[in-house]
Scaffold this motif. Structure first.
Motif, PDB file in Angstrom:
ATOM      1  N   ALA A   1      49.654  53.368  -9.760  1.00  0.00           N
ATOM      2  CA  ALA A   1      49.346  52.135  -9.030  1.00  0.00           C
ATOM      3  C   ALA A   1      50.479  51.784  -8.063  1.00  0.00           C
ATOM      4  CB  ALA A   1      49.107  50.993 -10.005  1.00  0.00           C
ATOM      5  N   LEU A   2      51.729  52.173  -8.414  1.00  0.00           N
ATOM      6  CA  LEU A   2      52.876  51.873  -7.553  1.00  0.00           C
ATOM      7  C   LEU A   2      53.289  53.074  -6.714  1.00  0.00           C
ATOM      8  CD1 LEU A   2      55.135  50.117 -10.235  1.00  0.00           C
ATOM      9  CD2 LEU A   2      53.872  49.012  -8.389  1.00  0.00           C
ATOM     10  N   GLY A   3      52.672  54.226  -6.984  1.00  0.00           N
ATOM     11  CA  GLY A   3      53.120  55.452  -6.325  1.00  0.00           C
ATOM     12  C   GLY A   3      54.481  55.895  -6.811  1.00  0.00           C
ATOM     13  N   ALA A   4      54.880  55.453  -8.028  1.00  0.00           N
ATOM     14  CA  ALA A   4      56.180  55.856  -8.583  1.00  0.00           C
ATOM     15  C   ALA A   4      55.985  57.196  -9.286  1.00  0.00           C
ATOM     16  CB  ALA A   4      56.698  54.807  -9.565  1.00  0.00           C
ATOM     17  N   PRO A   5      56.700  58.223  -8.837  1.00  0.00           N
ATOM     18  CA  PRO A   5      56.420  59.558  -9.375  1.00  0.00           C
ATOM     19  C   PRO A   5      56.861  59.742 -10.828  1.00  0.00           C
ATOM     20  CG  PRO A   5      58.149  59.644  -7.687  1.00  0.00           C
ATOM     21  CD  PRO A   5      57.663  58.241  -7.732  1.00  0.00           C
ATOM     22  N   ASP A   6      56.199  60.685 -11.479  1.00  0.00           N
ATOM     23  CA  ASP A   6      56.606  61.180 -12.796  1.00  0.00           C
ATOM     24  C   ASP A   6      57.976  61.835 -12.626  1.00  0.00           C
ATOM     25  OD1 ASP A   6      56.943  62.727 -15.082  1.00  0.00           O
ATOM     26  OD2 ASP A   6      54.780  63.011 -15.328  1.00  0.00           O
ATOM     27  N   LEU A   7      58.951  61.398 -13.427  1.00  0.00           N
ATOM     28  CA  LEU A   7      60.292  61.991 -13.313  1.00  0.00           C
ATOM     29  C   LEU A   7      60.547  62.990 -14.432  1.00  0.00           C
ATOM     30  CD1 LEU A   7      62.353  58.736 -12.508  1.00  0.00           C
ATOM     31  CD2 LEU A   7      61.389  60.381 -10.885  1.00  0.00           C
ATOM     32  N   ALA A   8      59.554  63.183 -15.316  1.00  0.00           N
ATOM     33  CA  ALA A   8      59.765  64.046 -16.468  1.00  0.00           C
ATOM     34  C   ALA A   8      59.079  65.401 -16.289  1.00  0.00           C
ATOM     35  CB  ALA A   8      59.259  63.348 -17.739  1.00  0.00           C
ATOM     36  N   ASP A   9      58.414  65.597 -15.134  1.00  0.00           N
ATOM     37  CA  ASP A   9      57.798  66.909 -14.915  1.00  0.00           C
ATOM     38  C   ASP A   9      58.731  67.734 -14.019  1.00  0.00           C
ATOM     39  OD1 ASP A   9      57.582  65.833 -12.411  1.00  0.00           O
ATOM     40  OD2 ASP A   9      55.387  65.708 -12.402  1.00  0.00           O
ATOM     41  N   ARG A  10      58.259  68.881 -13.554  1.00  0.00           N
ATOM     42  CA  ARG A  10      59.131  69.714 -12.729  1.00  0.00           C
ATOM     43  C   ARG A  10      58.756  69.611 -11.264  1.00  0.00           C
ATOM     44  NH1 ARG A  10      61.931  74.267 -15.460  1.00  0.00           N
ATOM     45  NH2 ARG A  10      63.480  72.633 -15.215  1.00  0.00           N
ATOM     46  N   ASP A  11      57.953  68.612 -10.940  1.00  0.00           N
ATOM     47  CA  ASP A  11      57.430  68.472  -9.590  1.00  0.00           C
ATOM     48  C   ASP A  11      58.221  67.371  -8.882  1.00  0.00           C
ATOM     49  OD1 ASP A  11      55.362  69.153  -7.685  1.00  0.00           O
ATOM     50  OD2 ASP A  11      54.721  67.080  -7.939  1.00  0.00           O
ATOM     51  N   TRP A  12      58.816  67.697  -7.740  1.00  0.00           N
ATOM     52  CA  TRP A  12      59.668  66.718  -7.057  1.00  0.00           C
ATOM     53  C   TRP A  12      59.244  66.519  -5.617  1.00  0.00           C
ATOM     54  CZ3 TRP A  12      62.600  64.031 -10.194  1.00  0.00           C
ATOM     55  CH2 TRP A  12      62.943  64.605 -11.414  1.00  0.00           C
ATOM     56  N   LEU A  13      59.277  65.270  -5.183  1.00  0.00           N
ATOM     57  CA  LEU A  13      59.035  64.977  -3.773  1.00  0.00           C
ATOM     58  C   LEU A  13      60.238  65.396  -2.940  1.00  0.00           C
ATOM     59  CD1 LEU A  13      57.627  61.335  -4.083  1.00  0.00           C
ATOM     60  CD2 LEU A  13      56.361  63.335  -3.285  1.00  0.00           C
ATOM     61  N   TYR A  14      61.442  65.065  -3.449  1.00  0.00           N
ATOM     62  CA  TYR A  14      62.655  65.227  -2.649  1.00  0.00           C
ATOM     63  C   TYR A  14      63.617  66.246  -3.259  1.00  0.00           C
ATOM     64  CZ  TYR A  14      60.933  60.929  -0.564  1.00  0.00           C
ATOM     65  OH  TYR A  14      60.152  59.997   0.054  1.00  0.00           O
ATOM     66  N   GLY A  15      63.218  66.871  -4.353  1.00  0.00           N
ATOM     67  CA  GLY A  15      64.089  67.838  -5.003  1.00  0.00           C
ATOM     68  C   GLY A  15      64.614  67.313  -6.322  1.00  0.00           C
ATOM     69  N   GLY A  16      64.745  68.189  -7.313  1.00  0.00           N
ATOM     70  CA  GLY A  16      65.112  67.769  -8.666  1.00  0.00           C
ATOM     71  C   GLY A  16      66.487  68.239  -9.098  1.00  0.00           C
ATOM     72  N   ASP A  17      67.268  68.873  -8.183  1.00  0.00           N
ATOM     73  CA  ASP A  17      68.628  69.230  -8.588  1.00  0.00           C
ATOM     74  C   ASP A  17      69.478  67.959  -8.598  1.00  0.00           C
ATOM     75  OD1 ASP A  17      70.354  69.349  -5.796  1.00  0.00           O
ATOM     76  OD2 ASP A  17      68.216  69.801  -5.563  1.00  0.00           O
ATOM     77  N   SER A  18      70.665  68.030  -9.223  1.00  0.00           N
ATOM     78  CA  SER A  18      71.382  66.777  -9.464  1.00  0.00           C
ATOM     79  C   SER A  18      71.786  66.082  -8.167  1.00  0.00           C
ATOM     80  CB  SER A  18      72.589  66.996 -10.376  1.00  0.00           C
ATOM     81  OG  SER A  18      73.268  68.155 -10.008  1.00  0.00           O
ATOM     82  N   ALA A  19      72.083  66.845  -7.104  1.00  0.00           N
ATOM     83  CA  ALA A  19      72.484  66.195  -5.846  1.00  0.00           C
ATOM     84  C   ALA A  19      71.308  65.421  -5.250  1.00  0.00           C
ATOM     85  CB  ALA A  19      72.993  67.242  -4.860  1.00  0.00           C
ATOM     86  N   ALA A  20      70.112  66.026  -5.263  1.00  0.00           N
ATOM     87  CA  ALA A  20      68.942  65.348  -4.691  1.00  0.00           C
ATOM     88  C   ALA A  20      68.589  64.109  -5.521  1.00  0.00           C
ATOM     89  CB  ALA A  20      67.754  66.304  -4.638  1.00  0.00           C
ATOM     90  N   LEU A  21      68.702  64.237  -6.855  1.00  0.00           N
ATOM     91  CA  LEU A  21      68.400  63.087  -7.720  1.00  0.00           C
ATOM     92  C   LEU A  21      69.348  61.933  -7.417  1.00  0.00           C
ATOM     93  CD1 LEU A  21      67.765  64.629 -11.239  1.00  0.00           C
ATOM     94  CD2 LEU A  21      66.164  63.373  -9.791  1.00  0.00           C
ATOM     95  N   LEU A  22      70.650  62.273  -7.336  1.00  0.00           N
ATOM     96  CA  LEU A  22      71.639  61.226  -7.089  1.00  0.00           C
ATOM     97  C   LEU A  22      71.381  60.559  -5.738  1.00  0.00           C
ATOM     98  CD1 LEU A  22      73.863  60.236  -8.866  1.00  0.00           C
ATOM     99  CD2 LEU A  22      75.469  61.675  -7.623  1.00  0.00           C
TER     100      LEU A  22
END
Ligand code: HEC
Ligand code: HEC
Length: 302
Positions: free
Chosen positions: A153-174
């Motif tokens: 409803a908010l378009g807030a992505p799942d953060l517990a899967d392996r699928d990333w909009l912007y990348g899931g490595d620690s630099a992209a997350l930060l």
């Protein structure tokens, strides 16, 4: 408190305490007229019930006197007597600040040892990642859910899967956490018309292997290449630099049924992830990022 109200409160306090104290003294002094048989002479129920006279018990007198002493002492030490601040100079604001400082010091002591560690190292240690979990619950769970499974409803992505909009490595997350993100998908309703939206939505769903009418899919493919490929890629696999999602994996920010996908295309979408740089310290953001990384590890079963 203005001079008038301070004076008024003082007046009321003195009046109330004065009257109760007077009643207390009176109750000790007053002699109730007593008959020879030890009763007041009041008789009820045709002489069956007669009213006796009892002295106030000593414990009651001592206890009552103590409440006066405590009340006056309280008014002398703490705020309460009009504008008088009390001899201890105590304020609730100071107490709150002291508690907050003590809390801060405890938190700093817990989080400082994480500073030399990499985000991956923090993620690997359950006790350290637990600090990130607490911070996550306080700051992020409202949108991303307590289990980090996202909120369509908010378009807030799942953060517990392996699928990333912007990348899931620690630099992209930060970077996502500290600077925020705002993916913008323009609305296509007026450019495509109703049929055009249906066709391109069918094509988008077919990329995830969902059955859709063949002629719509074929027409939609042409439109997709013209209008959508620049952001979502010719193969529809998305572009992390723009936050354009992968449309081929059947993972959806806003829902994967036909009408949700058609609505995304017709009306556009613009999910906003707030920036946390000014609200959280670097240490805190690293701890949260580590907890998010740890969720990915659980999802991968390692
Ligand atoms: C007001 C709601 C909201 C809050 C609070 C929020 N987020 Fe987000 N977050 C979003 C939205 C919406 C997006 C998707 C942004 C987009 O579509 O470009 C997002 C995106 C992200 C991303 C990028 C995910 C990807 O797939 O690349 C990460 C990581 C993230 N959030 C982590 C966090 C963390 C950690 C917190 C807490 C410090 C947090 N978010 C708090 C709404 C929120
Ligand atoms: C300017 C770049 C851009 C263009 C052009 C674009 N998109 Fe998007 N699209 C995005 C972004 C960015 C998002 C993510 C929006 C968000 O984060 O809220 C998105 C989201 C979507 C979604 C929602 C995906 C989900 O997971 O819920 C669909 C469906 C979609 N786009 C399809 C299309 C189609 C079809 C076209 C062509 C008609 C198109 N997009 C053109 C950037 C673009």
């Amino acid at each position: 408190m203005s001079g008038f109200w301070s004076g008024w409160v003082k007046f009321l306090v003195v009046l109330n305490l004065g009257i109760t104290f007077l009643l207390f003294i009176l109750a000790l002094r007053i002699k109730i007229p007593t008959r020879a048989d030890g009763t007041t002479g009041h008789v009820w129920a045709h002489g069956v019930l007669r009213e006796g006279v009892r002295k106030l018990p000593r414990w009651w007198i001592v206890f009552s006197a103590l409440t006066f002493v405590v009340g006056v002492a309280y008014l002398a030490l703490y705020p309460g007597f009009g504008g008088f601040k009390g001899l201890l100079d105590w304020t609730s604001t100071q107490e709150l600040e002291r508690d907050a400082d003590a809390n801060d010091a405890r938190f700093q002591a817990a989080i400082e040892p994480l500073r030399p560690l990499s985000i991956e190292q923090i993620a690997a240690d359950p006790r350290s990642a637990a600090i990130g979990h607490r911070l996550y619950l306080d700051n992020c769970a409202a949108c991303h859910g307590s289990e980090a499974r996202g909120n369509q409803a908010l378009g807030a992505p799942d953060l517990a899967d392996r699928d990333w909009l912007y990348g899931g490595d620690s630099a992209a997350l930060l970077a996502s956490i500290s600077d925020g993100r705002n993916g913008v998908m323009p609305p296509w309703g007026s450019a495509l018309g109703r049929d055009g939206v249906n066709e391109v939505a069918s094509y988008v769903l077919s990329l995830s292997g969902v059955d859709a009418p063949q002629d719509w899919v074929a027409a939609g493919k042409l439109r997709f290449e013209m209008m959508c490929a620049s952001c979502h890629g010719a193969d529809g696999r998305g572009n992390p630099a723009l936050g354009a999602p992968n449309l081929t994996d059947n993972v959806w920010l806003y829902g994967g049924d036909f009408s949700s996908v058609a609505a995304s295309i017709r009306e556009g979408r613009s999910g906003v992830m707030p920036a946390w740089r000014s609200r959280l310290s670097e240490d805190e953001m690293r701890a949260i990022a580590a907890w998010v990384v740890a969720q990915g590890h659980h999802a991968a079963g390692s």
